[in-house]
Design an enzyme around this catalytic site. Structure first.
Site, PDB file in Angstrom:
ATOM      1  N   ASN A 157       0.818  -1.232   0.000  1.00 61.55           N
ATOM      2  CA  ASN A 157       0.000   0.000   0.000  1.00 61.55           C
ATOM      3  C   ASN A 157       0.849   1.277   0.000  1.00 61.55           C
ATOM      4  O   ASN A 157       0.457   2.290  -0.556  1.00 61.55           O
ATOM      5  CB  ASN A 157      -1.031  -0.001   1.130  1.00 61.55           C
ATOM      6  CG  ASN A 157      -0.436  -0.081   2.507  1.00 61.55           C
ATOM      7  OD1 ASN A 157       0.724  -0.456   2.686  1.00 61.55           O
ATOM      8  ND2 ASN A 157      -1.217   0.270   3.502  1.00 61.55           N
ATOM      9  N   GLU A 255       4.840  -3.558  12.330  1.00 61.76           N
ATOM     10  CA  GLU A 255       3.858  -2.478  12.081  1.00 61.76           C
ATOM     11  C   GLU A 255       2.688  -3.149  11.382  1.00 61.76           C
ATOM     12  O   GLU A 255       2.759  -3.461  10.195  1.00 61.76           O
ATOM     13  CB  GLU A 255       4.466  -1.397  11.176  1.00 61.76           C
ATOM     14  CG  GLU A 255       5.651  -0.665  11.768  1.00 61.76           C
ATOM     15  CD  GLU A 255       5.273   0.273  12.895  1.00 61.76           C
ATOM     16  OE1 GLU A 255       4.078   0.573  13.068  1.00 61.76           O
ATOM     17  OE2 GLU A 255       6.188   0.697  13.620  1.00 61.76           O
ATOM     18  N   CYS A 289      -3.312   1.838   6.739  1.00 56.37           N
ATOM     19  CA  CYS A 289      -3.445   1.361   8.115  1.00 56.37           C
ATOM     20  C   CYS A 289      -3.983   2.453   9.045  1.00 56.37           C
ATOM     21  O   CYS A 289      -4.454   2.161  10.138  1.00 56.37           O
ATOM     22  CB  CYS A 289      -2.105   0.833   8.620  1.00 56.37           C
ATOM     23  SG  CYS A 289      -0.788   2.032   8.446  1.00 56.37           S
TER      24      CYS A 289
HETATM   25  P1  NAD Z   1       0.506  -8.764   4.004  1.00 57.72           P
HETATM   26  O1  NAD Z   1       0.693  -9.103   5.426  1.00 57.72           O
HETATM   27  O2  NAD Z   1      -0.339  -9.646   3.162  1.00 57.72           O
HETATM   28  O3  NAD Z   1       1.892  -8.658   3.252  1.00 57.72           O
HETATM   29  C1  NAD Z   1       2.980  -7.894   3.764  1.00 57.72           C
HETATM   30  C2  NAD Z   1       4.270  -8.520   3.296  1.00 57.72           C
HETATM   31  O4  NAD Z   1       4.343  -9.858   3.783  1.00 57.72           O
HETATM   32  C3  NAD Z   1       4.434  -8.605   1.787  1.00 57.72           C
HETATM   33  O5  NAD Z   1       5.782  -8.408   1.460  1.00 57.72           O
HETATM   34  C4  NAD Z   1       3.990 -10.029   1.479  1.00 57.72           C
HETATM   35  O6  NAD Z   1       4.590 -10.516   0.292  1.00 57.72           O
HETATM   36  C5  NAD Z   1       4.514 -10.761   2.698  1.00 57.72           C
HETATM   37  N1  NAD Z   1       3.741 -11.986   2.972  1.00 57.72           N
HETATM   38  C6  NAD Z   1       2.490 -12.255   2.621  1.00 57.72           C
HETATM   39  N2  NAD Z   1       2.132 -13.484   3.039  1.00 57.72           N
HETATM   40  C7  NAD Z   1       3.184 -13.991   3.692  1.00 57.72           C
HETATM   41  C8  NAD Z   1       3.424 -15.211   4.367  1.00 57.72           C
HETATM   42  N3  NAD Z   1       2.514 -16.169   4.448  1.00 57.72           N
HETATM   43  N4  NAD Z   1       4.627 -15.383   4.945  1.00 57.72           N
HETATM   44  C9  NAD Z   1       5.538 -14.412   4.881  1.00 57.72           C
HETATM   45  N5  NAD Z   1       5.381 -13.248   4.236  1.00 57.72           N
HETATM   46  C10 NAD Z   1       4.206 -13.029   3.655  1.00 57.72           C
HETATM   47  O7  NAD Z   1      -0.023  -7.264   4.013  1.00 57.72           O
HETATM   48  P2  NAD Z   1      -0.425  -6.382   2.757  1.00 57.72           P
HETATM   49  O8  NAD Z   1      -1.747  -6.875   2.286  1.00 57.72           O
HETATM   50  O9  NAD Z   1       0.698  -6.276   1.783  1.00 57.72           O
HETATM   51  O10 NAD Z   1      -0.555  -4.948   3.423  1.00 57.72           O
HETATM   52  C11 NAD Z   1      -1.672  -4.545   4.070  1.00 57.72           C
HETATM   53  C12 NAD Z   1      -1.533  -4.653   5.564  1.00 57.72           C
HETATM   54  O11 NAD Z   1      -0.397  -3.894   5.986  1.00 57.72           O
HETATM   55  C13 NAD Z   1      -2.700  -4.064   6.313  1.00 57.72           C
HETATM   56  O12 NAD Z   1      -3.051  -4.902   7.379  1.00 57.72           O
HETATM   57  C14 NAD Z   1      -2.165  -2.726   6.834  1.00 57.72           C
HETATM   58  O13 NAD Z   1      -2.817  -2.217   7.959  1.00 57.72           O
HETATM   59  C15 NAD Z   1      -0.757  -3.071   7.113  1.00 57.72           C
HETATM   60  N6  NAD Z   1       0.055  -1.854   7.148  1.00 57.72           N
HETATM   61  C16 NAD Z   1       0.492  -1.434   8.367  1.00 57.72           C
HETATM   62  C17 NAD Z   1       1.252  -0.265   8.430  1.00 57.72           C
HETATM   63  C18 NAD Z   1       1.782   0.205   9.744  1.00 57.72           C
HETATM   64  O14 NAD Z   1       2.688   1.025   9.720  1.00 57.72           O
HETATM   65  N7  NAD Z   1       1.293  -0.287  10.878  1.00 57.72           N
HETATM   66  C19 NAD Z   1       1.551   0.451   7.274  1.00 57.72           C
HETATM   67  C20 NAD Z   1       1.079  -0.019   6.053  1.00 57.72           C
HETATM   68  C21 NAD Z   1       0.332  -1.196   6.006  1.00 57.72           C
END
Ligand code: NAD
Length: 483
Positions: A157, A255, A289
């Site tokens: 995102n 995060e 987020c």
């Molecule tokens: P996600 O957890 O699906 O993916 C994040 C990362 O993890 C990606 O690089 C993805 O390829 C990897 N990943 C996915 N599945 C995995 C697995 N089974 N094992 C290991 N790695 C894996 O999240 P997303 O859909 O890319 O992003 C959205 C989420 O991120 C939302 O929940 C949002 O709130 C959160 N977010 C949090 C912040 C913050 O600062 N707190 C900022 C931005 C986004």
């Protein structure tokens, strides 16, 4: 993709200063979510290649940690200058792979770059302490030392800023990094690698690995030589990585998801509050987020607030982020649209009212028309889950105690918004809200000087601010005896 500098669009992983193919021939297509067009392909690295990135980082660490802080600062400032100089290309890459409107992408480049400048300077201030001794004839103190190799796993995102917010802190502290960007948005990460190379950041210090997410993460978590893991993404994956990091007892920063309440007090002008709530909800088409997901409005101004919110929301333009005047781009993929539809259906089946959000008006398969629900209750998915879509839910409340209970009724604890001018109410809510960040009368809250992070199941640790660099530093205590 038309760029001023086409060399910024890289389609290889970047390991030890080299652009790398996958040894197994596996690859993944990167798709523009607005048009469905394939923008390019990225290779998936094999396990040995991921371990090769750890070897490279280990070797490069020796030299990087030995540099003076001001020498590392110079390299980071050179990186910052190059990011700024290539802002337009970076924004175009981001809009194409992520979908957000071009002005928002430019804003993210600016925001992402600002962390590089901040941490470049902050690296010069990683002071240890002198401790008054309780041991006769001894001098006591602490040194701050880089923790070692840091694995950085980031979401789609904010494809650029979620990398720089981590990497700049790690690099300034003296740590090499291995970045694993989201497969949906790898080109922003690879462009950052190209610019890091041009900035003179040595081979092995900034690596970008690509591959099957679970496979890559498992290898990086299992590697004892990787000392720190910093992850931004969903709570589900964060929990998994925390578990996978336990055997090697890593330093873990998470995060994770948010489910921000947006509280509007009875003293507020409903129009002013509604306009702010629209701004806090629809950034990045709700895929943020910090998105204001649960809008809690005092019952005395609820109806006026809803009317203003609906009219402001109706003025938002949905479309391809490259087109002028577009406020909201597409969602990242079709599953996100399906999830948003299911959340709206669930709310309607439990008695919520659909004020606006006619999906037949969507300009393409990945688009979701901004939607407003009222009468939202804690039983509904739109309340319990992070919807990550332009779906806003409004709930009326009666008094401060009730709104505190409602606001805290979630497993998440990232950010909360409060709109009121009553100083007593502000203080009461500020103290009672179980969130890592509370923003009063301001939609904008983040940036390099402040600590970003959540409590409860929104995460561990903080990024940015004067503590962000601590995630990448060890404290070494020393006792010089027999002096
Ligand atoms: P996600 O957890 O699906 O993916 C994040 C990362 O993890 C990606 O690089 C993805 O390829 C990897 N990943 C996915 N599945 C995995 C697995 N089974 N094992 C290991 N790695 C894996 O999240 P997303 O859909 O890319 O992003 C959205 C989420 O991120 C939302 O929940 C949002 O709130 C959160 N977010 C949090 C912040 C913050 O600062 N707190 C900022 C931005 C986004």
């Amino acid at each position: 993709m038309k760029l001023n500098d086409p060399r910024l669009l890289r389609q290889h992983a970047y390991v030890n200063g080299k652009w790398t193919h996958g040894d197994g021939g596996r690859e993944e297509a990167v798709v523009d979510p607005a048009t469905g067009e394939t923008l390019g392909h990225i290779p998936w690295l094999e396990a040995e290649q991921i371990r090769g990135a750890v070897d490279a980082a280990e070797a490069a660490f020796v030299h990087w940690r030995a540099l003076r802080a001001d020498e590392r600062c110079e390299r980071l400032l050179a990186w910052y200058d190059l990011i700024q100089a290539n802002r337009e290309d970076l924004a175009i890459i981001m809009t194409r792979e992520q979908g957000k409107p071009l002005p928002d992408a430019r804003g993210e480049v600016e925001y992402g770059a600002s962390f590089v400048r901040w941490f470049a300077e902050e690296g010069k201030r990683t002071y240890g302490e002198t401790i008054p001794s309780h041991i006769p004839n001894a001098a006591l103190g602490t040194l701050k030392e880089p923790v070692g190799i840091a694995a950085l796993i980031t979401p789609w995102n904010f494809p650029l800023a979620m990398i720089t917010r981590k990497a700049a802190a790690a690099l300034a502290a003296g740590c090499p990094v291995i970045v694993k960007p989201a497969g949906e948005t790898p080109f922003s990460a690879l462009a950052l690698a190209e610019l890091a190379e041009r900035a003179g950041i040595p081979a092995g210090i900034f690596n970008v690995v690509l591959g099957e997410p679970a496979e890559v993460s498992e290898i990086l978590c299992a590697e004892a030589r990787v000392k720190a893991l910093s992850f931004t993404g969903s709570t589900r994956v964060g929990r998994l990585l925390l578990e996978q990091s336990a055997p090697t007892v890593k330093r873990v920063s998470l995060e994770l998801g948010g489910n921000a309440p947006f509280i509007v007090g009875p003293d507020m002008d409903p129009r002013e509050a509604a306009f702010a709530a629209v701004a806090a909800k629809f950034q990045t088409a709700g895929q943020d987020c910090l998105a204001a997901n649960r809008i809690l409005v005092h019952e005395s101004i609820h109806d006026d607030f809803v009317a203003h919110f609906a009219s402001r929301m109706a003025a938002l333009t949905l479309g391809n982020g490259l087109e002028p005047e577009v406020d909201l781009g597409p969602l990242i993929h079709g599953q996100a649209v399906d999830k948003a539809s299911a959340i709206v259906d669930d709310a309607l089946s439990q008695g919520a009212t659909l004020v606006a959000g006619d999906q037949s008006q969507a300009p393409g398969p990945n688009f979701f028309v901004p939607t407003l629900l009222t009468g939202v209750t804690p039983k509904m998915k739109v309340w319990r889950e992070e919807n990550f879509a332009p779906v806003a839910g409004v709930t009326a409340y009666g008094d401060d105690d009730e709104v505190i209970e409602l606001a805290n009724d979630t497993e998440y604890g990232l950010a909360a918004y409060v709109y009121t001018h009553d100083i007593r109410r502000i203080w009461k809510l500020l103290r009672a809200l179980e969130y890592g960040m509370v923003s009063v009368n301001s939609v904008k809250m983040t940036g390099p000087p402040v600590p970003f992070g959540g409590v409860k199941q929104s995460g561990l640790g903080r990024e940015g601010g004067n503590t962000g660099i601590d995630e990448y530093l060890e404290t070494k205590y020393y006792c010089l005896g027999a002096l």
